[in-house]
Design a protein around this motif. Structure first.
Motif, short mmCIF file in Angstrom:
data_model
loop_
_atom_site.label_atom_id
_atom_site.label_comp_id
_atom_site.label_asym_id
_atom_site.label_seq_id
_atom_site.Cartn_x
_atom_site.Cartn_y
_atom_site.Cartn_z
N PHE A 153 68.05 76.42 37.01
CA PHE A 153 68.75 75.18 37.38
C PHE A 153 69.20 74.43 36.14
O PHE A 153 70.36 74.02 36.02
N VAL A 154 68.28 74.25 35.19
CA VAL A 154 68.59 73.53 33.95
C VAL A 154 69.64 74.27 33.14
O VAL A 154 70.59 73.68 32.62
N ASP A 155 69.49 75.60 33.02
CA ASP A 155 70.44 76.40 32.25
C ASP A 155 71.85 76.27 32.82
O ASP A 155 72.83 76.16 32.06
N LEU A 156 71.97 76.29 34.13
CA LEU A 156 73.29 76.19 34.75
C LEU A 156 73.91 74.81 34.48
O LEU A 156 75.08 74.70 34.12
N LEU A 157 73.12 73.76 34.63
CA LEU A 157 73.65 72.41 34.44
C LEU A 157 73.98 72.11 32.98
O LEU A 157 74.77 71.22 32.69
N SER A 158 73.38 72.87 32.06
CA SER A 158 73.58 72.58 30.64
C SER A 158 75.03 72.74 30.22
O SER A 158 75.45 72.18 29.19
N ASN A 159 75.83 73.45 30.98
CA ASN A 159 77.23 73.64 30.64
C ASN A 159 78.05 72.38 30.85
O ASN A 159 79.07 72.18 30.19
N ASP A 160 77.61 71.52 31.76
CA ASP A 160 78.40 70.35 32.12
C ASP A 160 77.66 69.02 31.99
O ASP A 160 78.27 67.97 32.14
N PHE A 161 76.34 69.08 31.73
CA PHE A 161 75.54 67.86 31.75
C PHE A 161 74.73 67.69 30.48
O PHE A 161 74.33 68.67 29.84
N ASN A 162 74.46 66.42 30.14
CA ASN A 162 73.41 66.08 29.19
C ASN A 162 72.18 65.68 30.01
O ASN A 162 72.30 65.31 31.18
N PHE A 163 71.01 65.74 29.38
CA PHE A 163 69.79 65.54 30.15
C PHE A 163 69.02 64.30 29.71
O PHE A 163 68.97 63.96 28.52
N ILE A 164 68.43 63.64 30.70
CA ILE A 164 67.45 62.58 30.48
C ILE A 164 66.17 63.05 31.15
O ILE A 164 66.16 63.29 32.36
N LEU A 165 65.11 63.20 30.38
CA LEU A 165 63.83 63.64 30.94
C LEU A 165 62.94 62.41 31.12
O LEU A 165 62.51 61.79 30.15
N ILE A 166 62.67 62.06 32.37
CA ILE A 166 61.84 60.89 32.68
C ILE A 166 60.46 61.40 33.09
O ILE A 166 60.33 62.14 34.07
N LYS A 167 59.44 61.00 32.35
CA LYS A 167 58.08 61.47 32.60
C LYS A 167 57.16 60.30 32.95
O LYS A 167 57.25 59.23 32.38
N ARG A 168 56.30 60.54 33.91
CA ARG A 168 55.21 59.60 34.20
C ARG A 168 53.91 60.38 34.01
O ARG A 168 53.68 61.38 34.68
#
Length: 217
Positions: free
Chosen positions: A50-65
């Motif tokens: 999922f992440v690999d596919l989105l990496s072509n068009d998206f930047n990521f924000i990782l929100i952790k609790r």
């Protein structure tokens, strides 16, 4: 998953995201997708794929609790909010949490899937947001909003209340009601006082790697 096309399997999640991208581009807008590990897995795909596919068009924000018990508590209060009238919600002081698979196994699954997501996103440029450090502090949402918009180069001055909430919502119009935990009456209440079946959590998590989570709010 809530989208009827996805629910009826008449369109794949990949096609759905592609359609959203085309719509955002047509309207000259940015597209934000919020996905938890459980939501990703519900699409029938692996987190890394999922992440690999989105990496072509998206930047990521990782929100952790970090505290998963606090996370489950907040989610349960949020569910109650959606089911109760405002006045009844504010009378609510406790919730019962019954995780599938048992408490310890479910907490461990959350931990594993979150680490899997963190590892996958870690392969790409991303922004880290930690709930305890960035959000659950004084003016945390506003500061986090500023952090994110500056990171993406879209920061601008704004009126905080008008920016984050739909003022057509009668709950917000009426009393400026804000769901964020730092403003909720039970936000600083110890977990043992706001979880009805807290003794079950103690029984399963004491003397485990997650035992520290019991002593929190």
């Amino acid at each position: 998953k809530q989208n009827w096309e996805l629910a009826n399997n008449s369109i794949t999640w990949k096609n759905h995201i592609n359609n959203l991208l085309k719509l955002a581009e047509k309207q000259n807008q940015l597209l934000l997708i919020h996905a938890t590990p459980s939501q990703i897995l519900s699409f029938g795909t692996q987190i890394k794929d999922f992440v690999d596919l989105l990496s072509n068009d998206f930047n990521f924000i990782l929100i952790k609790r970090l505290n998963y018990i606090s996370l489950l508590s907040s989610l349960e209060f949020k569910k109650k909010r959606n089911r109760l009238l405002e006045e009844d919600f504010y009378k609510l002081t406790q919730v019962s949490i019954q995780p599938p698979r048992g408490i310890y196994n479910y907490i461990r699954w959350i931990d594993y899937s979150n680490k899997e997501l963190e590892s996958a996103v870690g392969n790409y440029k991303h922004l880290n947001i930690q709930y305890e450090k960035h959000i659950n502090i004084k003016n945390g949402i506003k500061k986090t909003y500023n952090l994110i918009t500056k990171y993406f180069g879209i920061y601008h001055s704004y009126e905080y209340n008008n920016c984050l909430y739909d003022l057509s919502d009668p709950l917000i119009n009426k009393k400026g009601w804000d769901y964020h935990s730092s403003k909720n009456p039970w936000s600083n209440v110890p977990l043992k006082e706001k979880i009805k079946n807290f003794s079950e959590f103690e029984k399963e998590l004491t003397n485990t790697e997650y035992g520290w989570m019991l002593n929190s709010v």
